[in-house]
Design an enzyme around this catalytic site. Sequence first.
Site, PDB file in Angstrom:
ATOM      1  CG  ASN A   8     100.594  38.268  84.787  1.00  0.00           C
ATOM      2  OD1 ASN A   8      99.687  37.965  84.014  1.00  0.00           O
ATOM      3  ND2 ASN A   8     101.489  39.201  84.525  1.00  0.00           N
ATOM      4  NE  ARG A  69      99.168  42.646  83.751  1.00  0.00           N
ATOM      5  CZ  ARG A  69      99.580  42.390  82.518  1.00  0.00           C
ATOM      6  NH1 ARG A  69     100.000  41.197  82.181  1.00  0.00           N
ATOM      7  NH2 ARG A  69      99.573  43.354  81.619  1.00  0.00           N
ATOM      8  CG  HIS A 158     101.626  49.034  80.144  1.00  0.00           C
ATOM      9  ND1 HIS A 158     102.165  49.523  78.966  1.00  0.00           N
ATOM     10  CD2 HIS A 158     101.950  47.733  80.195  1.00  0.00           C
ATOM     11  CE1 HIS A 158     102.781  48.535  78.331  1.00  0.00           C
ATOM     12  NE2 HIS A 158     102.662  47.433  79.053  1.00  0.00           N
ATOM     13  CG  LEU A 187     109.859  53.381  77.103  1.00  0.00           C
ATOM     14  CD1 LEU A 187     111.122  54.141  76.666  1.00  0.00           C
ATOM     15  CD2 LEU A 187     108.716  53.624  76.129  1.00  0.00           C
ATOM     16  N   GLY A 188     108.695  48.570  77.789  1.00  0.00           N
ATOM     17  CA  GLY A 188     109.117  47.172  77.928  1.00  0.00           C
ATOM     18  C   GLY A 188     108.911  46.488  76.591  1.00  0.00           C
ATOM     19  N   GLY A 190     106.014  45.404  75.685  1.00  0.00           N
ATOM     20  CA  GLY A 190     104.897  46.280  75.375  1.00  0.00           C
ATOM     21  C   GLY A 190     105.301  47.665  75.845  1.00  0.00           C
ATOM     22  NE  ARG A 219     102.089  44.066  71.881  1.00  0.00           N
ATOM     23  CZ  ARG A 219     101.874  44.315  73.172  1.00  0.00           C
ATOM     24  NH1 ARG A 219     101.035  45.251  73.539  1.00  0.00           N
ATOM     25  NH2 ARG A 219     102.520  43.629  74.083  1.00  0.00           N
ATOM     26  CG  ASP A 260     115.976  41.642  73.780  1.00  0.00           C
ATOM     27  OD1 ASP A 260     115.563  40.817  74.603  1.00  0.00           O
ATOM     28  OD2 ASP A 260     116.738  42.593  74.082  1.00  0.00           O
ATOM     29  NE  ARG A 262     118.538  42.534  76.874  1.00  0.00           N
ATOM     30  CZ  ARG A 262     117.919  41.902  77.854  1.00  0.00           C
ATOM     31  NH1 ARG A 262     118.431  41.902  79.055  1.00  0.00           N
ATOM     32  NH2 ARG A 262     116.792  41.256  77.638  1.00  0.00           N
ATOM     33  CD  GLU A 362     103.364  45.765  84.837  1.00  0.00           C
ATOM     34  OE1 GLU A 362     104.326  45.211  84.269  1.00  0.00           O
ATOM     35  OE2 GLU A 362     102.281  45.957  84.288  1.00  0.00           O
TER      36      GLU A 362
HETATM   37  P1  ADP Z   1     107.772  43.055  79.591  1.00  0.00           P
HETATM   38  O1  ADP Z   1     106.896  44.007  78.824  1.00  0.00           O
HETATM   39  O2  ADP Z   1     107.849  41.696  78.975  1.00  0.00           O
HETATM   40  O3  ADP Z   1     107.561  43.068  81.084  1.00  0.00           O
HETATM   41  P2  ADP Z   1     110.335  44.330  80.258  1.00  0.00           P
HETATM   42  O4  ADP Z   1     109.793  45.489  80.995  1.00  0.00           O
HETATM   43  O5  ADP Z   1     111.064  43.279  80.998  1.00  0.00           O
HETATM   44  O6  ADP Z   1     109.226  43.648  79.320  1.00  0.00           O
HETATM   45  O7  ADP Z   1     111.288  44.899  79.095  1.00  0.00           O
HETATM   46  C1  ADP Z   1     111.888  44.070  78.162  1.00  0.00           C
HETATM   47  C2  ADP Z   1     112.707  44.929  77.210  1.00  0.00           C
HETATM   48  O8  ADP Z   1     113.729  45.614  77.954  1.00  0.00           O
HETATM   49  C3  ADP Z   1     113.424  44.129  76.118  1.00  0.00           C
HETATM   50  O9  ADP Z   1     113.287  44.795  74.866  1.00  0.00           O
HETATM   51  C4  ADP Z   1     114.874  44.192  76.571  1.00  0.00           C
HETATM   52  O10 ADP Z   1     115.767  44.131  75.498  1.00  0.00           O
HETATM   53  C5  ADP Z   1     114.916  45.559  77.205  1.00  0.00           C
HETATM   54  N1  ADP Z   1     116.129  45.747  78.022  1.00  0.00           N
HETATM   55  C6  ADP Z   1     116.465  45.167  79.182  1.00  0.00           C
HETATM   56  N2  ADP Z   1     117.715  45.554  79.561  1.00  0.00           N
HETATM   57  C7  ADP Z   1     118.171  46.406  78.592  1.00  0.00           C
HETATM   58  C8  ADP Z   1     119.366  47.148  78.377  1.00  0.00           C
HETATM   59  N3  ADP Z   1     120.375  47.096  79.233  1.00  0.00           N
HETATM   60  N4  ADP Z   1     119.449  47.903  77.261  1.00  0.00           N
HETATM   61  C9  ADP Z   1     118.447  47.944  76.366  1.00  0.00           C
HETATM   62  N5  ADP Z   1     117.299  47.285  76.514  1.00  0.00           N
HETATM   63  C10 ADP Z   1     117.155  46.518  77.606  1.00  0.00           C
END
Ligand code: ADP
Length: 371
Positions: A8, A69, A158, A187-188, A190, A219, A260, A262, A362
């Site tokens: 990737n 990718r 995605h 929900l990441g 992105g 975004r 982020d 968290r 992925e």
């Molecule tokens: P990417 O799109 O970079 O692959 P990911 O799928 O790894 O992203 O998701 C990242 C997001 O997931 C971040 O916003 C991170 O804070 C959130 N995240 C991971 N663990 C937790 C958790 N325990 N509680 C809330 N959000 C979380």
Amino acid sequence: MIPVLVVNSGSSSLKFRLIDLTTGDDLASGLIERIGLGEIKDHRGAVEQMMRDLDPVLRVHPPVAVGHRVVHGGTRYTAPTVIDEKVLVGIADLSTLAPLHNPANLVGIEAAMDALPNVTHVAVFDTAFHQTLAPEAYTYALDAEIARAHDIRRYGFHGTSHEYVAGQTAAFLGRPLEELKLIVLHLGNGASACAIDRGASVETSMGLTPLEGLVMGTRSGDIDPAILLHLNRVADLSIDELDRLINRQSGLLGLAGKGDMRDVVDAAEAGDERAELALSVFAHRIRHYIGAYLAQLGGLDAVVFTAGIGENSNVVRERVIAPLAHLGLRLDAGANNERSSVARHISPNGVTPAVLVVPTNEELAIAHAAY
Ligand code: ADP
């Protein structure tokens, strides 16, 4: 053993995983960051670094294929595609639609093909799964001539994740995918929603670019497009400043000062009002899409949460689903609060539509597609 290498190659990083498809386990993996900013001068340098890191493993487990990718496949690529000269040109041609992504994908592919010349390289496109959208779902109501001249339409992204999660959901439910109506919430950092009708993507929230739709880390997702014109006129923001505003300074970061999830959840629980509003907007937008997709699907078997936030945040899942009892969506608080890394129900036993958490993967999906 069936080793497949997944690459990737992003704008400033290169992620790789050598996966054994017989088990789904990693034989090796790595992340090379800050390409062009530190010791690694360019993507070719990153691929050389990857080859050095992988050398001992590759001697024992040479890959049977390399999966790459690729973000934008336009309307041309609707399935994983073996890469030859013509495909390299095709991916380069699509750079006008994804100027930040496709060129970076391409240099990674070319360097990897030079480094591993005797293996089949396969492009796996983020857009491909959504090529089943009907014209009324992918057409923007713009001047048709202009839209056609510039290939303006919804493509969606995605796709590898949405397709993989839909398949995993069917396997988990023990039902054929061809019978299921699903809403998958990826929900990441992105984030996108996808309505999947009997295995086919029929609606998705990202559009021409990965900016449209849900609120993301940095975004904005959906906004009135006239906001950009307005800011250009009244605040004199340039195209580049507006680009930065909606791609890098908005979303959770713009609302709460933290990109982020968290951190946003922690701040909201500590009483921070901006974080509280960010969480509410995030969940409200997702509910907006659940309602829309329920209407378009004409039925629903399951809402599926996936990716970093979807898999890990019981708080976000609760905020999204709790107000939707009138649609028959309910949470089992105990199941929702349990931490786990496997597919699971978070709705009470026997309730339809079900609410599920199904982890995405992925890289594994790309490896399977390449194989
Ligand atoms: P990417 O799109 O970079 O692959 P990911 O799928 O790894 O992203 O998701 C990242 C997001 O997931 C971040 O916003 C991170 O804070 C959130 N995240 C991971 N663990 C937790 C958790 N325990 N509680 C809330 N959000 C979380």
